[in-house]
Design an enzyme around this catalytic site. Structure first.
Site, PDB file in Angstrom:
ATOM      1  N   HIS A 277       0.844  -1.204   0.000  1.00 35.65           N
ATOM      2  CA  HIS A 277       0.000   0.000   0.000  1.00 35.65           C
ATOM      3  C   HIS A 277       0.878   1.253   0.000  1.00 35.65           C
ATOM      4  O   HIS A 277       0.623   2.201  -0.768  1.00 35.65           O
ATOM      5  CB  HIS A 277      -0.919  -0.020   1.220  1.00 35.65           C
ATOM      6  CG  HIS A 277      -1.681   1.250   1.440  1.00 35.65           C
ATOM      7  ND1 HIS A 277      -2.932   1.477   0.896  1.00 35.65           N
ATOM      8  CD2 HIS A 277      -1.363   2.374   2.123  1.00 35.65           C
ATOM      9  CE1 HIS A 277      -3.344   2.679   1.249  1.00 35.65           C
ATOM     10  NE2 HIS A 277      -2.404   3.242   1.993  1.00 35.65           N
ATOM     11  N   GLU A 278       1.898   1.267   0.849  1.00 35.28           N
ATOM     12  CA  GLU A 278       2.780   2.444   0.907  1.00 35.28           C
ATOM     13  C   GLU A 278       3.557   2.605  -0.397  1.00 35.28           C
ATOM     14  O   GLU A 278       3.763   3.725  -0.878  1.00 35.28           O
ATOM     15  CB  GLU A 278       3.743   2.315   2.094  1.00 35.28           C
ATOM     16  CG  GLU A 278       3.071   2.270   3.453  1.00 35.28           C
ATOM     17  CD  GLU A 278       2.269   3.524   3.741  1.00 35.28           C
ATOM     18  OE1 GLU A 278       2.637   4.599   3.234  1.00 35.28           O
ATOM     19  OE2 GLU A 278       1.266   3.438   4.467  1.00 35.28           O
ATOM     20  N   HIS A 281       1.476   4.379  -2.893  1.00 32.33           N
ATOM     21  CA  HIS A 281       1.495   5.838  -2.786  1.00 32.33           C
ATOM     22  C   HIS A 281       2.683   6.417  -3.553  1.00 32.33           C
ATOM     23  O   HIS A 281       2.553   7.439  -4.249  1.00 32.33           O
ATOM     24  CB  HIS A 281       1.591   6.267  -1.315  1.00 32.33           C
ATOM     25  CG  HIS A 281       0.294   6.205  -0.576  1.00 32.33           C
ATOM     26  ND1 HIS A 281      -0.847   6.839  -1.025  1.00 32.33           N
ATOM     27  CD2 HIS A 281      -0.058   5.615   0.597  1.00 32.33           C
ATOM     28  CE1 HIS A 281      -1.834   6.630  -0.172  1.00 32.33           C
ATOM     29  NE2 HIS A 281      -1.383   5.881   0.818  1.00 32.33           N
ATOM     30  N   GLU A 355      -5.839   7.040  -1.155  1.00 34.77           N
ATOM     31  CA  GLU A 355      -5.837   5.805  -0.377  1.00 34.77           C
ATOM     32  C   GLU A 355      -6.481   4.659  -1.156  1.00 34.77           C
ATOM     33  O   GLU A 355      -5.997   3.521  -1.130  1.00 34.77           O
ATOM     34  CB  GLU A 355      -6.557   6.019   0.959  1.00 34.77           C
ATOM     35  CG  GLU A 355      -5.871   6.995   1.899  1.00 34.77           C
ATOM     36  CD  GLU A 355      -4.468   6.572   2.262  1.00 34.77           C
ATOM     37  OE1 GLU A 355      -4.233   5.350   2.398  1.00 34.77           O
ATOM     38  OE2 GLU A 355      -3.596   7.449   2.393  1.00 34.77           O
ATOM     39  N   ASP A 359      -4.622   1.226  -2.226  1.00 35.89           N
ATOM     40  CA  ASP A 359      -5.203  -0.080  -1.884  1.00 35.89           C
ATOM     41  C   ASP A 359      -5.304  -0.974  -3.113  1.00 35.89           C
ATOM     42  O   ASP A 359      -4.973  -2.168  -3.064  1.00 35.89           O
ATOM     43  CB  ASP A 359      -6.598   0.107  -1.266  1.00 35.89           C
ATOM     44  CG  ASP A 359      -6.547   0.494   0.199  1.00 35.89           C
ATOM     45  OD1 ASP A 359      -5.450   0.460   0.794  1.00 35.89           O
ATOM     46  OD2 ASP A 359      -7.607   0.842   0.756  1.00 35.89           O
TER      47      ASP A 359
END
Length: 417
Positions: A277-278, A281, A355, A359
């Site tokens: 997930h990070e 980003h 977000e 995801d």
């Protein structure tokens, strides 16, 4: 005109307070009515006992926010309308302070009451509220040490920065706001570079992630994503709190930091999903886009400030005898939020959109189905996040979608097209 200026400010200030307080009260009422009920999409995933603790934590934080918000609003109005600011400005002038020295001294002294006023709430949050729910692990000595370090760091970085701000305002002509915006952007980028190696270690210990299955999996995940980092590190977050999290810091080759609490809570696939997930980003350039938006907002803010600096009615409205850079900056800092608070839901919407994108990236990158969903449920449970916030409150304030919204989106992303 000065009377009109004060009336307009009070109208916007009252609107901000009414909206923020009203949304908070709606959220608290929804939490009180929920009891230990589990939202339908989470039944079988979250227990009634966990839902009840989440509700109690939400209520405790909300009640504290009501009190601290009222106190902050009252203090702001008192500082702005009592005549304290012009009195302080004259007192500094009477002591012979002028130019950059008066600019810095005035702004430091104006900020001091707000820092002091926030200490009781910080103490209560740490040693009463967080302790009641089992999160606090810090000691009074460590808490005081952190505050002292923070104050010294603020002085070491903030005082030279204030002198630089005055220099740009006073010495670069009518376009000072453009020069200052460029300078502050450079400072922000420098701080992102300095934070992981010089600033963060002042407060926490960072150790390379130990050899083992978790490190092997995370490194393999980073290679699969073609993600280059400056290493995987574990932070001793458990010295202060039981909350779990993870973050990146840096623009080009970021450092990956995992809270030791998160490492203890997650399975290897779940931790991999959090890291994915990070990485999402970073690969989606969310950090860079937010920086660009922040710089644009900073330019607009400084441009607005440049229009107010030479405007005499602003100063007369709050008791100043004449315009000054320090008075303009203090008034703008204390009262400007009332004129921009309505932008909060726009920023929240953009953050939630990012977000969702991160995801989806994680679901595509991690082969284990359900790993990200399981990780989010654990994070929500361990952090006692609100399971069912009021939709207006979450739309206004939440930088992340609610757990129900994220699980629904993850399920849709995982279905074959």
């Amino acid at each position: 005109m000065p009377t009109l200026v004060v009336a307009v400010f009070l109208a916007f200030f009252a609107a901000e307070y009414a909206v923020e307080t009203g949304l908070l009260l709606l959220n608290l009422r929804r939490a009180r009515r929920s009891g230990d009920a589990v939202p339908a999409p989470l039944q079988g995933v979250v227990t009634p006992g966990s839902a009840a603790r989440s509700r109690d934590y939400t209520l405790a934080n909300g009640r504290l926010a009501l009190v601290s918000g009222a106190w902050s609003a009252a203090l702001t109005l008192a500082v702005l309308l009592s005549g304290l600011l012009p009195w302080l400005h004259q007192a500094l002038a009477a002591r012979g302070l002028a130019g950059a020295h008066r600019f810095v001294a005035f702004l430091v002294l104006v900020s001091a009451p707000f820092w002091v006023a926030g200490l009781p709430f910080a103490l209560y949050r740490t040693f009463v509220l967080e302790a009641r729910f089992g999160f606090n692990r810090t000691t009074p000595a460590l808490w005081l040490k952190d505050r002292a370090k923070g104050l010294l760091l603020s002085a070491a970085l903030g005082l030279p920065l204030l002198y630089a701000v005055y220099g740009f305002m006073a010495l670069t002509g009518r376009a000072w706001w453009l020069w200052l915006a460029g300078f502050l952007t450079g400072v922000q980028i420098l701080m992102v570079w300095l934070f992981p190696t010089l600033i963060a270690p002042l407060f926490n210990r960072f150790q390379p992630l130990p050899e083992g299955p978790l490190k092997e999996r995370l490194e393999a995940l980073a290679r699969a994503a073609r993600f280059r980092s400056r290493g995987l590190f574990v932070m001793d977050a458990s010295r202060r709190s039981g909350h779990g999290n993870a973050y990146f810091t840096g623009f080009f080759r970021p450092r990956i930091v995992l809270f030791d609490t998160l490492v203890a809570q997650m399975t290897v696939p779940e931790a991999a999903a959090v890291l994915a997930h990070e990485i999402g980003h970073y690969q989606k350039r969310h950090v860079h886009r937010r920086l660009a938006l922040g710089v644009a907002g900073q330019v607009v803010t400084l441009w607005a400030l440049s229009l107010l600096v030479p405007w005499p009615p602003l100063y007369r409205a709050f008791g100043f005898a004449a315009p000054s850079y320090e008075a303009a900056l203090a008034l703008f800092s204390l009262g400007g939020g009332a004129f921009t608070f309505f932008l909060a839901p726009v920023a929240s919407w953009l953050s939630r959109r990012h977000e969702y994108q991160a995801d989806r990236y994680a679901v595509a990158l991690v082969p284990e189905p359900g790993a990200l969903a399981s990780a989010l449920v654990k994070l929500n449970r361990e952090n006692l996040a609100n399971l069912d916030p009021h939709p207006w409150y979450s739309a206004w304030h939440y930088s992340h979608p609610t757990l129900v919204e994220r699980l629904r989106a993850i399920g849709e992303a995982g279905r074959p097209a």
